[in-house]
Scaffold this motif. Structure first.
Motif, mmCIF file in Angstrom:
data_model
loop_
_atom_site.group_PDB
_atom_site.id
_atom_site.type_symbol
_atom_site.label_atom_id
_atom_site.label_comp_id
_atom_site.label_asym_id
_atom_site.label_seq_id
_atom_site.Cartn_x
_atom_site.Cartn_y
_atom_site.Cartn_z
ATOM 1 N N HIS A 266 45.277 -36.284 -90.427
ATOM 2 C CA HIS A 266 45.688 -35.307 -89.419
ATOM 3 C C HIS A 266 44.455 -34.628 -88.830
ATOM 4 N N LYS A 267 44.411 -34.538 -87.506
ATOM 5 C CA LYS A 267 43.353 -33.779 -86.833
ATOM 6 C C LYS A 267 43.987 -32.892 -85.768
ATOM 7 N N GLN A 268 43.473 -31.685 -85.646
ATOM 8 C CA GLN A 268 43.835 -30.815 -84.525
ATOM 9 C C GLN A 268 42.551 -30.317 -83.882
ATOM 10 N N ILE B 204 28.557 -28.159 -59.357
ATOM 11 C CA ILE B 204 29.654 -27.482 -58.653
ATOM 12 C C ILE B 204 30.939 -27.661 -59.451
ATOM 13 N N ASP B 205 31.623 -26.560 -59.740
ATOM 14 C CA ASP B 205 32.870 -26.622 -60.505
ATOM 15 C C ASP B 205 33.982 -27.238 -59.679
ATOM 16 N N LEU B 206 34.721 -28.181 -60.289
ATOM 17 C CA LEU B 206 35.888 -28.768 -59.654
ATOM 18 C C LEU B 206 37.168 -28.055 -60.077
ATOM 19 N N THR B 207 37.132 -27.403 -61.229
ATOM 20 C CA THR B 207 38.263 -26.606 -61.695
ATOM 21 C C THR B 207 38.035 -25.151 -61.293
ATOM 22 N N GLN B 208 39.096 -24.513 -60.801
ATOM 23 C CA GLN B 208 38.971 -23.146 -60.301
ATOM 24 C C GLN B 208 38.945 -22.107 -61.411
ATOM 25 N N ARG B 209 39.444 -22.470 -62.571
ATOM 26 C CA ARG B 209 39.392 -21.566 -63.721
ATOM 27 C C ARG B 209 39.390 -22.410 -64.983
ATOM 28 N N CYS B 210 38.811 -21.855 -66.028
ATOM 29 C CA CYS B 210 38.728 -22.580 -67.293
ATOM 30 C C CYS B 210 40.084 -22.572 -67.992
ATOM 31 N N VAL B 211 40.343 -23.611 -68.770
ATOM 32 C CA VAL B 211 41.621 -23.762 -69.451
ATOM 33 C C VAL B 211 41.368 -24.063 -70.927
ATOM 34 N N ASP B 212 42.443 -24.018 -71.702
ATOM 35 C CA ASP B 212 42.385 -24.381 -73.114
ATOM 36 C C ASP B 212 43.124 -25.702 -73.311
ATOM 37 N N LEU B 213 42.551 -26.583 -74.097
ATOM 38 C CA LEU B 213 43.147 -27.884 -74.405
ATOM 39 C C LEU B 213 43.388 -27.976 -75.897
ATOM 40 N N VAL B 214 44.619 -28.336 -76.277
ATOM 41 C CA VAL B 214 44.983 -28.524 -77.676
ATOM 42 C C VAL B 214 45.359 -29.992 -77.873
ATOM 43 N N VAL B 215 44.702 -30.659 -78.822
ATOM 44 C CA VAL B 215 44.961 -32.071 -79.106
ATOM 45 C C VAL B 215 45.314 -32.213 -80.578
ATOM 46 N N LYS B 216 46.437 -32.895 -80.840
ATOM 47 C CA LYS B 216 46.836 -33.219 -82.211
ATOM 48 C C LYS B 216 46.807 -34.732 -82.368
ATOM 49 N N LEU B 217 46.111 -35.214 -83.405
ATOM 50 C CA LEU B 217 45.928 -36.646 -83.620
ATOM 51 C C LEU B 217 46.293 -36.985 -85.066
ATOM 52 N N VAL C 14 36.847 -26.489 -81.675
ATOM 53 C CA VAL C 14 37.150 -26.313 -83.098
ATOM 54 C C VAL C 14 38.086 -27.440 -83.523
ATOM 55 N N MET C 15 37.808 -28.056 -84.674
ATOM 56 C CA MET C 15 38.657 -29.124 -85.183
ATOM 57 C C MET C 15 38.919 -28.913 -86.659
ATOM 58 N N ASP C 16 40.182 -29.067 -87.064
ATOM 59 C CA ASP C 16 40.470 -29.141 -88.488
ATOM 60 C C ASP C 16 40.962 -30.544 -88.808
ATOM 61 N N HIS C 17 40.589 -31.034 -89.971
ATOM 62 C CA HIS C 17 40.843 -32.420 -90.365
ATOM 63 C C HIS C 17 41.298 -32.431 -91.810
ATOM 64 N N GLU C 18 42.451 -33.030 -92.048
ATOM 65 C CA GLU C 18 42.939 -33.147 -93.408
ATOM 66 C C GLU C 18 43.583 -34.516 -93.607
ATOM 67 N N VAL C 19 43.573 -34.989 -94.833
ATOM 68 C CA VAL C 19 44.204 -36.254 -95.197
ATOM 69 C C VAL C 19 45.244 -35.966 -96.266
ATOM 70 N N ASP C 20 46.484 -36.349 -95.975
ATOM 71 C CA ASP C 20 47.576 -36.166 -96.919
ATOM 72 C C ASP C 20 47.964 -37.506 -97.521
ATOM 73 N N VAL C 21 48.229 -37.507 -98.809
ATOM 74 C CA VAL C 21 48.777 -38.677 -99.484
ATOM 75 C C VAL C 21 50.096 -38.262 -100.121
ATOM 76 N N ASP C 22 51.193 -38.735 -99.556
ATOM 77 C CA ASP C 22 52.517 -38.408 -100.069
ATOM 78 C C ASP C 22 52.760 -39.204 -101.348
ATOM 79 N N PRO C 23 53.062 -38.548 -102.456
ATOM 80 C CA PRO C 23 53.262 -39.297 -103.710
ATOM 81 C C PRO C 23 54.438 -40.259 -103.656
#
Length: 294
Positions: free
Chosen positions: A117-119, A133-146, A100-109
């Motif tokens: 901004h992207k998350q 064959i799985d190399l990771t023993q359990r699934c994880v969650d990844l959060v990226v802010k750009l 899931v990604m949210d994307h917004e563009v802000d223009v500061d007056p």
């Protein structure tokens, strides 16, 4: 948090919203081609569009005030194939239950530029080899802010911060690797992710990594940006709460070779205006155990 009915979105006061939902898709990542494509687009059409959009948005502010727009993107069960080299059959596969990604563009007056901004949130993410064959023993969650400041290099807005700023966080990673899987990962870094252009064809005297079965990397050199010597400053921060790595013995009946555990791992990579890249790694604690019987 990504629902259009979310009260959070109402509180932010967006002027427009758009939501895109995609069915499962598969992508193939060859790093050089990806960077060449991005460089081409940003140096040409897209770079011009985004910079002109920022200028147009600033002018629009003078007439109608601040505009905030939001794009929500989601996809079920995406997967990314990372080949050992651009022509190799062997590969790593990154998969997730949902992205899931949210994307917004802000223009500061108060300023003359926009900030993109992207998350990105990947849930149920894991890593597998080309045999499934799985190399990771359990699934994880990844959060990226750009965050990207939409200005040209040399703009005063970049005096105190990089143009592109990324923060990626994972709580816990647990991997178990055989010797074959370890070689596959190292060859993928050498032949794809961190590969550099080859100026000449390999000679008969050049050696390859022992046990590697991947094809030699194929490279293409482009000349469209030779005159562009601007430096696009960046700062990438990656954080892992706990990282565990178990190296398995080639003899399945014997104990594991070693166990590595690292707590509060942080990697920071910055590109300065001088085009110098500095990378720092820190961790709260590290423990290495010999798993072989005494």
């Amino acid at each position: 948090w990504y629902s259009l009915e979310s009260p959070l979105l109402e509180q932010k006061g967006f002027n427009s919203r758009m939501k895109l939902d995609f069915s499962p898709m598969k992508f193939v990542l060859t790093m050089q081609l990806t960077f060449e494509l991005l460089d081409y687009l940003w140096a040409g059409l897209l770079g011009t569009i985004f910079l002109q959009t920022a200028e147009a948005a600033t002018a629009q502010l003078e007439r109608v005030g601040l505009q905030k727009n939001l794009v929500l993107f989601s996809m079920d069960r995406p997967s990314i194939i990372i080949p050992q080299s651009p022509t190799a059959q062997q590969h790593l596969r990154v998969y997730a239950e949902r992205i899931v990604m949210d994307h917004e563009v802000d223009v500061d007056p108060g300023v003359d530029f926009a900030v993109d901004h992207k998350q990105i949130v990947l849930t149920g993410m894991g890593l597998a080899d080309w045999k499934g064959i799985d190399l990771t023993q359990r699934c994880v969650d990844l959060v990226v802010k750009l965050d990207t400041t939409m200005v040209e290099p040399g703009h005063p807005a970049l005096d105190e911060q990089a143009r592109v700023r990324l923060l990626g966080e994972i709580a816990d990673v647990d991997m178990q690797l055989s010797h074959e899987q370890y070689v596959l990962i190292m060859d993928t870094f050498d032949g794809n992710i961190f590969a550099s252009r080859q100026e000449t064809e390999p000679t008969g005297g050049e050696s390859v990594r022992e046990g590697s079965s991947g094809a030699a990397p194929a490279y293409v050199s482009y000349q469209y940006d030779n005159d562009d010597d601007r430096v696009w400053t960046t700062k990438y921060v990656y954080k892992v709460g706990k990282f565990s790595l178990t190296l398995k013995s080639q003899d399945t009946e014997r104990d594991n070779l070693a166990l590595l555990e690292m707590m509060r791992l942080t990697l920071v990579s910055e590109r300065a205006p001088t085009n110098v890249v500095q990378t720092d790694v820190s961790f709260g604690s590290v423990e290495v155990n010999d798993g072989r019987a005494a």
